[in-house]
Every structure is written in C-alpha cells, then in structure tokens.
Design an enzyme around this catalytic site. Structure first.
Site, PDB file in Angstrom:
ATOM      1  N   SER A  39       0.837  -1.195   0.000  1.00 44.27           N
ATOM      2  CA  SER A  39       0.000   0.000   0.000  1.00 44.27           C
ATOM      3  C   SER A  39       0.867   1.238   0.000  1.00 44.27           C
ATOM      4  O   SER A  39       2.027   1.208  -0.381  1.00 44.27           O
ATOM      5  CB  SER A  39      -0.938  -0.039   1.210  1.00 44.27           C
ATOM      6  OG  SER A  39      -1.913   0.958   1.129  1.00 44.27           O
ATOM      7  N   HIS A  40       0.319   2.368   0.497  1.00 42.94           N
ATOM      8  CA  HIS A  40       1.011   3.634   0.309  1.00 42.94           C
ATOM      9  C   HIS A  40       1.891   4.041   1.480  1.00 42.94           C
ATOM     10  O   HIS A  40       2.280   5.180   1.593  1.00 42.94           O
ATOM     11  CB  HIS A  40      -0.002   4.739   0.010  1.00 42.94           C
ATOM     12  CG  HIS A  40      -1.101   4.838   1.034  1.00 42.94           C
ATOM     13  ND1 HIS A  40      -2.288   4.166   0.883  1.00 42.94           N
ATOM     14  CD2 HIS A  40      -1.188   5.510   2.190  1.00 42.94           C
ATOM     15  CE1 HIS A  40      -3.070   4.431   1.914  1.00 42.94           C
ATOM     16  NE2 HIS A  40      -2.423   5.241   2.719  1.00 42.94           N
ATOM     17  N   ASP A 168      -7.442  -1.526  -4.131  1.00 42.94           N
ATOM     18  CA  ASP A 168      -5.994  -1.383  -4.095  1.00 42.94           C
ATOM     19  C   ASP A 168      -5.378  -2.746  -3.815  1.00 42.94           C
ATOM     20  O   ASP A 168      -6.081  -3.751  -3.656  1.00 42.94           O
ATOM     21  CB  ASP A 168      -5.558  -0.330  -3.079  1.00 42.94           C
ATOM     22  CG  ASP A 168      -5.800  -0.752  -1.640  1.00 42.94           C
ATOM     23  OD1 ASP A 168      -6.601  -1.679  -1.413  1.00 42.94           O
ATOM     24  OD2 ASP A 168      -5.187  -0.148  -0.737  1.00 42.94           O
ATOM     25  N   ASP A 170      -3.857  -4.231  -1.314  1.00 42.44           N
ATOM     26  CA  ASP A 170      -4.066  -4.983  -0.080  1.00 42.44           C
ATOM     27  C   ASP A 170      -5.522  -5.000   0.369  1.00 42.44           C
ATOM     28  O   ASP A 170      -5.838  -5.463   1.470  1.00 42.44           O
ATOM     29  CB  ASP A 170      -3.175  -4.457   1.040  1.00 42.44           C
ATOM     30  CG  ASP A 170      -3.425  -2.987   1.360  1.00 42.44           C
ATOM     31  OD1 ASP A 170      -3.878  -2.261   0.463  1.00 42.44           O
ATOM     32  OD2 ASP A 170      -3.173  -2.568   2.504  1.00 42.44           O
ATOM     33  N   ASP A 172      -7.861  -2.748   1.223  1.00 43.13           N
ATOM     34  CA  ASP A 172      -8.547  -1.913   2.202  1.00 43.13           C
ATOM     35  C   ASP A 172      -9.199  -0.679   1.574  1.00 43.13           C
ATOM     36  O   ASP A 172      -9.969   0.013   2.241  1.00 43.13           O
ATOM     37  CB  ASP A 172      -7.604  -1.500   3.346  1.00 43.13           C
ATOM     38  CG  ASP A 172      -6.357  -0.757   2.882  1.00 43.13           C
ATOM     39  OD1 ASP A 172      -6.210  -0.545   1.660  1.00 43.13           O
ATOM     40  OD2 ASP A 172      -5.533  -0.394   3.746  1.00 43.13           O
ATOM     41  N   ARG A 173      -8.917  -0.421   0.303  1.00 43.62           N
ATOM     42  CA  ARG A 173      -9.544   0.724  -0.357  1.00 43.62           C
ATOM     43  C   ARG A 173     -10.240   0.277  -1.644  1.00 43.62           C
ATOM     44  O   ARG A 173      -9.907  -0.767  -2.201  1.00 43.62           O
ATOM     45  CB  ARG A 173      -8.499   1.812  -0.644  1.00 43.62           C
ATOM     46  CG  ARG A 173      -7.966   2.469   0.622  1.00 43.62           C
ATOM     47  CD  ARG A 173      -6.968   3.563   0.322  1.00 43.62           C
ATOM     48  NE  ARG A 173      -5.731   3.025  -0.234  1.00 43.62           N
ATOM     49  CZ  ARG A 173      -4.980   3.660  -1.116  1.00 43.62           C
ATOM     50  NH1 ARG A 173      -5.353   4.828  -1.589  1.00 43.62           N
ATOM     51  NH2 ARG A 173      -3.855   3.120  -1.541  1.00 43.62           N
ATOM     52  N   SER A 258      -9.758   9.022   0.838  1.00 38.33           N
ATOM     53  CA  SER A 258      -8.806   8.267   0.019  1.00 38.33           C
ATOM     54  C   SER A 258      -9.342   6.876  -0.310  1.00 38.33           C
ATOM     55  O   SER A 258      -8.568   5.938  -0.511  1.00 38.33           O
ATOM     56  CB  SER A 258      -7.461   8.157   0.739  1.00 38.33           C
ATOM     57  OG  SER A 258      -7.624   7.593   2.031  1.00 38.33           O
ATOM     58  N   LYS A 269      -9.995  -0.405   7.518  1.00 38.71           N
ATOM     59  CA  LYS A 269     -10.875  -0.166   6.377  1.00 38.71           C
ATOM     60  C   LYS A 269     -10.932  -1.435   5.539  1.00 38.71           C
ATOM     61  O   LYS A 269      -9.967  -2.198   5.510  1.00 38.71           O
ATOM     62  CB  LYS A 269     -10.406   1.031   5.569  1.00 38.71           C
ATOM     63  CG  LYS A 269      -8.920   1.092   5.242  1.00 38.71           C
ATOM     64  CD  LYS A 269      -8.583   2.439   4.644  1.00 38.71           C
ATOM     65  CE  LYS A 269      -7.080   2.584   4.402  1.00 38.71           C
ATOM     66  NZ  LYS A 269      -6.325   2.787   5.649  1.00 38.71           N
TER      67      LYS A 269
END
Length: 442
Positions: A39-40, A168, A170, A172-173, A258, A269
C-alpha cells in the site's frame, strides 16, 4: 532486549489482505500483526514497500506504540536471520520449527475477489480481472482511482455493465463506478452507505452509534448524521483514530476521502466489505448506481469535491510551503479576508491548523492539516502527507456545497476552479516547485 514469539499465523501462499489481518488478530486474540504492505506506506529501496504493525484490537498501532517501537529500534545493535529456513506456505496446516531466530509473505486482493464474488456469490469468472498475484502488480500503481484504473473506466464507459469496482493491492480501499463510467467519489460513497444502513442486516440488528470521517473528507457524512440524530467524529487522517472510537462503542461506520471505508466488525478499512454493502444497497433499492447517488444529492445536497496531489516534491520545499502557508492563514490579518474570483466572492470565516482530542483518552494530536472555511461552508484543506511513498507529497482538498438540485449536474472541476485558484495563489505551489499542475486529481 529479547522478544520471543512462539507462534506465527500466515496466510496460504503468504497472502492476506489488510482487513483479513485485522479480522484474524481479533478472532484468535493475537498480540498483534506485522503486515508487509504494498500500500502507500513508504519503505523499501524504491519507496514502494512498507511495514505496518497492527495491535491486539486489530487496528493500526496508535502513535504511542509506534513511537515506542521507533525508540527501541534506535537501541538495536544487531539482528540475526535464518536464510536457510524453508517454510512451505502453499500447504495449509501447522508447521513447527526448532530455531532461535528467524520471513516474507506479501498481500494482494485478487484471490479474495475471486473467492467471494465469483465462487461464493456466483459472479461470472471473467468479471474479476487483474486478480492474479504479481510482485510488481503488472507494472501498474496499486491504487483505485480514475488516474490508475483506466481499464475499468473505459470498460464501464461502454455502457454494457451497470456496476464496477476497483481495489488497491491490499484490499482496504475501493472505488465505485456506475454505468457509462459514472464516478462515485469516496466522500459521497461513505455518506450514501451511511444513509442506507437499514439495507444491511448487521446494522438493523446492532443499530448505529455514530459515524467518523477524517478531517479532509467532505462534510457529506455530517448531513446524514444530522438527519439520523447520531454524532459524527472528525479525526485526523489515519485509521488508528477510528479504532479508538470503535473500541469505546462510539462509532459504527467511518471512512476517508482516500477511498477507505469500514465498520466496527474489524479495525481496518475494508474495500471488499464496502463493495458488498453497495451491492446490498443496489439489490434492496432496485436502482442503478447513478440513480441512488442522484437521489442522495436531491435529499441532502451535493458536495462538490476534489483532491490535488503534488507528489515527489523535494521534502524541504514541501515543508517550507506548508510552514509559510500556516503562518499566512493563521495571521489575524487573514481572518475575514475576501477573495474575488470571476463572479464568485469567498469570505474567510475560520482558519486553523487542525488538532484533535481523542474523546476516549484525551490524547491531543496537533498539526494535522491547514483549513480555510468560508462563509458559504466551502472549504480548502492543505496537508503534507505522511503516508506517501514518493518523497514529499502535498495534498490540496476543495469542497463546495450545493443544495439546489438544478445545479447538481455541473463538472466538479468547473465548480471548484475558483477555490483551486485561491489555493494555488496563497500556497504558490507552482511557483515554488516548478510544477504546472498536480500529479493526480481525484
């Protein structure tokens, strides 16, 4: 200092999504979980890899834990590895090793999408694309937005499909698209889910205690909370702040602009959960994505919203831009200042450097973004991102509220252009960085 861990629980093939990790921690009552994330969160030689620690409630480590870990890391003098350890991560079951010191699983979302949507719910196999785990994600950024999910956007614009979602890496988004590429921004998605919780059996049984949103997220959720007579908590960016609220029984649903949304079933999330909620709402209301969104705007008003990301900035330049901007907007002379842009006049009503007091333990978190709130409830927010994987990133958020349904069909960029012009003028971000525009617009 010696730490001993007697048992590790690892996903088959080393694969677990972020919400799955949170779920497992809570289910087996683990002391915590170490997540190697695509992720980020910054890390790795190219800033594309991060390490994240979730605590025993399944949520991200609070600042006090992260700070303690950092302090301990500075005292480490050596560490040992076991390069010849061979663990068969393809085989389910228990494996035991007699060793004194000793890993590398990675996390992707594709297998979950196929298992739940296709195998369990019967969606056609060809409806799930890009689901094969790849270490480089096929050379594409693993983020769900209009800039990076162009293949999905083009497919939806064809009009053949009524619902599309992107995740995304992983899990979660997420991002929601309707027929003909109708885009649902993350803030609207959160508010629409909140307004339709009666469609979800879990919430019909458990009730709704409150909502949470990060400060940069639009105030669309606040309108829903007011109509339902439940509190809404405005927090800094970071899921750990929501975890505290959920642990104390204050918050049932929360989200960030986001593209992160979740509920109190876990402490992360959960993108796939949010998509399943959307599918449940579609089934219950028997309307299209666009119809549901437009009905929401008619009832609550439309919050025009966008985010400009200036990525890969020189860290010192980014720091000084934010420092000078804070000095400007918090000066008394800035209060009640007016800005004329075309036919629009914006009067400053409030400015601050956002800080948050946790209602659970009284912890105060300061300097979480700069806010300018205008007399018509329009907002500008500036934030130096702590989660970006590419050097320094400044994010600029603009929001404008419109109650009149006859004005709900305008392009967000056209509506928000006067606010963006003000943001660019007072921050001087183009002049000071040499940029001509943002890296990403969402």
């Amino acid at each position: 200092m010696l730490f001993t861990i007697g048992r590790l629980v690892i996903g088959q093939n080393g694969i677990l999504s972020t919400p799955a990790v949170s779920c497992i921690i809570r289910k087996i009552k683990a002391a915590g979980g170490i997540i190697l994330t695509a992720s980020h969160s910054p890390g790795g030689p190219g800033g594309e890899f991060g390490v994240k620690f979730n605590v025993s409630n399944g949520g991200p480590a609070p600042d006090v834990v992260s700070d303690k870990i950092y302090q301990i890391s500075k005292t480490l003098e050596e560490y040992t590895i076991c390069p010849d350890l061979r663990v068969d991560l393809t085989r389910l079951g228990r494996q035991e090793f007699d060793l004194e010191n000793k890993f590398k699983p990675f996390r992707v979302m594709g297998p979950y999408v196929r298992k739940i949507l296709c195998d369990e719910l019967g969606a056609p196999a060809n409806s799930a694309i890009n689901c094969i785990p790849l270490e480089d994600f096929g050379g594409h950024p693993p983020d769900p937005n209009l800039t990076y999910a162009t293949t999905l956007l083009e497919a939806m614009r064809g009009g053949e499909y009524g619902f599309g979602a992107a995740f995304d890496a992983d899990g979660d988004r997420y991002m929601i698209l309707g027929q003909n590429g109708f885009f649902v921004n993350a803030s609207d998605s959160l508010a629409i889910i909140a307004a339709n919780l009666s469609c979800i059996p879990y919430f019909r049984q458990m009730g709704v205690r409150g909502f949470g949103r990060s400060m940069p997220t639009s105030t669309a959720l606040d309108k829903v909370a007011k109509s339902m007579k439940v509190p809404v908590y405005e927090t800094p960016t970071g899921w750990r702040f929501f975890s505290s609220l959920m642990d104390s029984g204050r918050c049932s649903l929360c989200g960030e602009e986001s593209f992160g949304t979740g509920s109190d079933h876990i402490r992360e999330k959960d993108g796939l959960w949010a998509v399943l909620v959307w599918l449940s709402i579609l089934a219950a209301r028997k309307q299209s994505v666009e119809e549901i969104v437009r009905d929401h705007w008619t009832k609550f008003g439309r919050h025009y919203y966008c985010r400009f990301d200036y990525e890969a900035l020189d860290p010192r330049t980014a720091y000084f831009i934010m420092r000078d901007l804070e000095a400007l907007i918090t000066d008394k002379s800035f209060s009640h200042q007016q800005f004329a842009v075309g036919n629009n006049i914006y009067s400053v009503e409030k400015t601050d450097s956002f800080e948050y007091m946790d209602p659970v333990d009284g912890t105060v978190t300061k300097r979480q973004g700069l806010r300018i709130i205008f007399s018509d409830a329009s907002r500008l927010t500036f934030r130096l991102s702590a989660s970006s994987s590419v050097r320094g990133t400044i994010r600029i958020y603009a929001e404008s509220y419109e109650k009149d349904p006859s004005k709900h069909d305008k392009e967000p960029q056209a509506v928000l252009s006067p606010l963006i012009a003000i943001a660019l003028k007072i921050s001087q971000i183009h002049e000071r960085t040499g940029r001509k525009g943002p890296t990403v617009i969402t």
